[in-house]
Design a protein around this motif. Structure first.
Motif, PDB file in Angstrom:
ATOM      1  N   ILE A  17     -13.286   8.149  11.445  1.00 15.33           N
ATOM      2  CA  ILE A  17     -13.806   7.402  12.568  1.00 15.33           C
ATOM      3  C   ILE A  17     -13.534   6.002  12.553  1.00 15.33           C
ATOM      4  CG2 ILE A  17     -16.142   6.693  13.243  1.00 15.33           C
ATOM      5  CD1 ILE A  17     -17.193   9.740  12.467  1.00 15.33           C
ATOM      6  N   CYS A  18     -13.519   5.269  11.264  1.00 13.71           N
ATOM      7  CA  CYS A  18     -13.166   3.698  11.114  1.00 13.71           C
ATOM      8  C   CYS A  18     -11.937   3.673  11.632  1.00 13.71           C
ATOM      9  CB  CYS A  18     -13.239   3.336   9.741  1.00 13.71           C
ATOM     10  SG  CYS A  18     -15.052   3.347   9.005  1.00 13.71           S
ATOM     11  N   ASN A  19     -10.980   4.587  11.567  1.00  9.40           N
ATOM     12  CA  ASN A  19      -9.541   4.373  11.782  1.00  9.40           C
ATOM     13  C   ASN A  19      -9.559   4.334  13.566  1.00  9.40           C
ATOM     14  OD1 ASN A  19      -7.367   3.874  10.009  1.00  9.40           O
ATOM     15  ND2 ASN A  19      -7.627   5.988   9.100  1.00  9.40           N
ATOM     16  N   ILE A  20     -10.329   5.126  14.009  1.00  9.53           N
ATOM     17  CA  ILE A  20     -10.204   5.466  15.276  1.00  9.53           C
ATOM     18  C   ILE A  20     -10.917   4.253  16.064  1.00  9.53           C
ATOM     19  CG2 ILE A  20     -10.869   6.991  17.331  1.00  9.53           C
ATOM     20  CD1 ILE A  20     -10.394   9.188  15.609  1.00  9.53           C
ATOM     21  N   SER A  21     -11.917   3.824  15.584  1.00  9.47           N
ATOM     22  CA  SER A  21     -12.792   2.882  16.332  1.00  9.47           C
ATOM     23  C   SER A  21     -12.349   1.450  16.182  1.00  9.47           C
ATOM     24  CB  SER A  21     -14.237   3.089  15.761  1.00  9.47           C
ATOM     25  OG  SER A  21     -14.486   2.817  14.406  1.00  9.47           O
ATOM     26  N   ALA A  22     -11.734   1.130  14.907  1.00 11.50           N
ATOM     27  CA  ALA A  22     -11.429  -0.162  14.643  1.00 11.50           C
ATOM     28  C   ALA A  22     -10.115  -0.657  15.583  1.00 11.50           C
ATOM     29  CB  ALA A  22     -10.887  -0.233  13.243  1.00 11.50           C
ATOM     30  N   GLN A  23     -10.242  -1.777  15.934  1.00  5.78           N
ATOM     31  CA  GLN A  23      -8.974  -2.333  17.029  1.00  5.78           C
ATOM     32  C   GLN A  23      -7.905  -2.739  16.157  1.00  5.78           C
ATOM     33  OE1 GLN A  23     -10.556  -4.936  19.726  1.00  5.78           O
ATOM     34  NE2 GLN A  23     -11.931  -3.542  20.726  1.00  5.78           N
ATOM     35  N   THR A  24      -6.579  -2.178  16.407  1.00  8.68           N
ATOM     36  CA  THR A  24      -5.449  -2.722  15.731  1.00  8.68           C
ATOM     37  C   THR A  24      -4.936  -3.664  16.642  1.00  8.68           C
ATOM     38  OG1 THR A  24      -5.214  -0.431  14.802  1.00  8.68           O
ATOM     39  CG2 THR A  24      -3.185  -1.914  14.856  1.00  8.68           C
ATOM     40  N   THR A  25      -4.701  -4.765  16.006  1.00  7.62           N
ATOM     41  CA  THR A  25      -4.000  -6.017  16.870  1.00  7.62           C
ATOM     42  C   THR A  25      -2.602  -6.278  16.491  1.00  7.62           C
ATOM     43  OG1 THR A  25      -4.525  -7.675  15.195  1.00  7.62           O
ATOM     44  CG2 THR A  25      -6.563  -7.094  16.737  1.00  7.62           C
ATOM     45  N   ASP A  26      -2.050  -7.152  17.080  1.00  6.46           N
ATOM     46  CA  ASP A  26      -0.499  -7.101  16.820  1.00  6.46           C
ATOM     47  C   ASP A  26      -0.456  -8.606  16.055  1.00  6.46           C
ATOM     48  OD1 ASP A  26       0.275  -4.948  18.213  1.00  6.46           O
ATOM     49  OD2 ASP A  26       0.107  -5.978  20.268  1.00  6.46           O
ATOM     50  N   SER A  27      -1.589  -9.128  15.663  1.00  6.87           N
ATOM     51  CA  SER A  27      -1.508 -10.390  15.134  1.00  6.87           C
ATOM     52  C   SER A  27      -0.430 -10.301  13.966  1.00  6.87           C
ATOM     53  CB  SER A  27      -2.798 -10.805  14.673  1.00  6.87           C
ATOM     54  OG  SER A  27      -2.942 -11.937  13.809  1.00  6.87           O
ATOM     55  N   LEU A  28       0.051 -11.469  13.675  1.00  5.62           N
ATOM     56  CA  LEU A  28       1.041 -11.400  12.372  1.00  5.62           C
ATOM     57  C   LEU A  28       0.380 -12.226  11.321  1.00  5.62           C
ATOM     58  CD1 LEU A  28       4.374 -12.497  14.189  1.00  5.62           C
ATOM     59  CD2 LEU A  28       3.519 -10.258  13.367  1.00  5.62           C
ATOM     60  N   GLU A  29      -1.061 -12.535  11.348  1.00  5.63           N
ATOM     61  CA  GLU A  29      -1.851 -13.031  10.432  1.00  5.63           C
ATOM     62  C   GLU A  29      -1.727 -12.292   9.298  1.00  5.63           C
ATOM     63  OE1 GLU A  29      -3.365 -16.192  10.364  1.00  5.63           O
ATOM     64  OE2 GLU A  29      -2.032 -16.355  12.078  1.00  5.63           O
ATOM     65  N   THR A  30      -2.043 -11.008   9.149  1.00  5.85           N
ATOM     66  CA  THR A  30      -2.065 -10.283   7.970  1.00  5.85           C
ATOM     67  C   THR A  30      -0.951  -9.802   7.474  1.00  5.85           C
ATOM     68  OG1 THR A  30      -3.035  -7.782   7.123  1.00  5.85           O
ATOM     69  CG2 THR A  30      -2.155  -8.181   9.544  1.00  5.85           C
ATOM     70  N   ALA A  31      -0.949  -9.555   5.998  1.00  2.23           N
ATOM     71  CA  ALA A  31       0.321  -9.105   5.488  1.00  2.23           C
ATOM     72  C   ALA A  31       0.589  -7.633   5.585  1.00  2.23           C
ATOM     73  CB  ALA A  31       0.102  -9.217   3.993  1.00  2.23           C
ATOM     74  N   PHE A  32      -0.693  -6.943   6.038  1.00  2.00           N
ATOM     75  CA  PHE A  32      -0.576  -5.353   6.076  1.00  2.00           C
ATOM     76  C   PHE A  32       0.002  -4.943   7.709  1.00  2.00           C
ATOM     77  CE2 PHE A  32      -4.166  -6.798   3.639  1.00  2.00           C
ATOM     78  CZ  PHE A  32      -3.653  -6.449   2.337  1.00  2.00           C
ATOM     79  N   ARG A  33       1.061  -5.525   8.056  1.00  4.02           N
ATOM     80  CA  ARG A  33       1.579  -5.341   9.475  1.00  4.02           C
ATOM     81  C   ARG A  33       2.655  -4.121   9.619  1.00  4.02           C
ATOM     82  NH1 ARG A  33       2.858 -10.500   8.070  1.00  4.02           N
ATOM     83  NH2 ARG A  33       5.082 -10.349   7.738  1.00  4.02           N
ATOM     84  N   LYS A  34       2.556  -3.479  10.754  1.00  4.75           N
ATOM     85  CA  LYS A  34       3.287  -2.243  11.017  1.00  4.75           C
ATOM     86  C   LYS A  34       4.679  -2.446  10.847  1.00  4.75           C
ATOM     87  CE  LYS A  34       4.636   0.394  14.910  1.00  4.75           C
ATOM     88  NZ  LYS A  34       4.585   0.666  16.352  1.00  4.75           N
ATOM     89  N   GLY A  35       5.386  -1.502  10.001  1.00  2.00           N
ATOM     90  CA  GLY A  35       6.843  -1.504   9.632  1.00  2.00           C
ATOM     91  C   GLY A  35       7.201  -1.801   8.337  1.00  2.00           C
ATOM     92  N   ARG A  36       6.189  -2.460   7.677  1.00  4.16           N
ATOM     93  CA  ARG A  36       6.372  -3.146   6.364  1.00  4.16           C
ATOM     94  C   ARG A  36       6.293  -1.879   5.235  1.00  4.16           C
ATOM     95  NH1 ARG A  36       3.678  -8.569   4.343  1.00  4.16           N
ATOM     96  NH2 ARG A  36       5.931  -9.005   3.919  1.00  4.16           N
ATOM     97  N   PHE A  37       6.916  -2.173   4.101  1.00  2.00           N
ATOM     98  CA  PHE A  37       6.885  -1.161   2.913  1.00  2.00           C
ATOM     99  C   PHE A  37       6.132  -1.745   1.939  1.00  2.00           C
ATOM    100  CE2 PHE A  37      10.802  -0.438   5.275  1.00  2.00           C
ATOM    101  CZ  PHE A  37      10.800   1.044   5.570  1.00  2.00           C
TER     102      PHE A  37
END
Length: 221
Positions: A17-37
């Protein structure tokens, strides 16, 4: 056992539920960005000695553990990968007991905060666990030595909550608490009785963890 399984399903439902309800942004502020290993290593070690003076009995318990994780961020702040965990508990005293567990399975981390310094995260994993146990009872005054060997496999689950502190966008230090839940079918052999029995056991363990993680834009190779 039913109560423990129900608690796992509740935690899993909250996690989804937390995954679905939380809004995923395209911000580059976080180190936990899409595509990283992501590759992480954590360990634990503890030793406890109990001396029952009135009973003239001393018991020592040593606990060692190691966790290896690797995965990829398929969405901002959503990490999916695989985990390997090994634990060994040794007890000495009237009884000498050594227990080893090996766990492997997929896992998912969700990071709730979108900033440079780090984030609170939740972790969930369901996988396979292998269990080994050796128990010995030695009584020198009667020359009696009894041994019991137990081994088997089954279902395991790891649920965690913690905080990940990031440095320079690619190094993260995790501090958290984990709950390990195992349900295992084992075969027990007793010596010198030479009797073999089959049984099912369940166990739960709560531990604090400290880990070191590397987060890269490209894989190592």
């Amino acid at each position: 056992m039913k109560k423990i399984k129900r608690n796992i399903f509740i935690v899993a439902a909250i996690f989804i539920i937390c995954n679905i309800s939380a809004q995923t942004t395209d911000s580059l502020e976080t180190a936990f960005r899409k595509g990283r290993f992501y590759t992480g290593l954590s360990g634990s070690i503890s030793s406890t000695t109990t001396d029952a003076g009135n009973l003239n009995s001393k018991t020592t318990s040593n606990n060692f553990g190691i966790n290896i994780k690797s995965g990829k961020f398929f969405k901002n702040r959503l990490l999916i990968g695989g985990i390997f965990q090994a634990n060994k508990i040794s007890n000495s005293g009237v009884f000498t007991k050594t227990t080893e567990t090996f766990y492997i399975g997929p896992f998912s981390n969700y990071y709730f905060m979108d900033n440079k310094t780090g984030s609170l995260f939740a972790s969930l994993s369901l996988g396979y666990v292998r269990y080994k146990d050796k128990t010995e009872l030695n009584q020198p005054e009667t020359n009696l030595a009894l041994q019991q060997f137990s081994e088997g496999g089954g279902l395991g689950s790891i649920v965690g909550l913690g905080y990940s502190y990031t440095i320079n966008d690619f190094i993260a230090f995790d501090l958290g608490v984990n709950v390990n839940l195992f349900w295992v079918d084992i075969e027990q052999e007793q010596i010198p009785n030479q009797t073999i029995t089959n049984t099912s056991i369940s166990s739960n363990d709560v531990s604090f963890s400290f880990g070191f993680n590397v987060i890269l834009d490209d894989f190592f190779f």
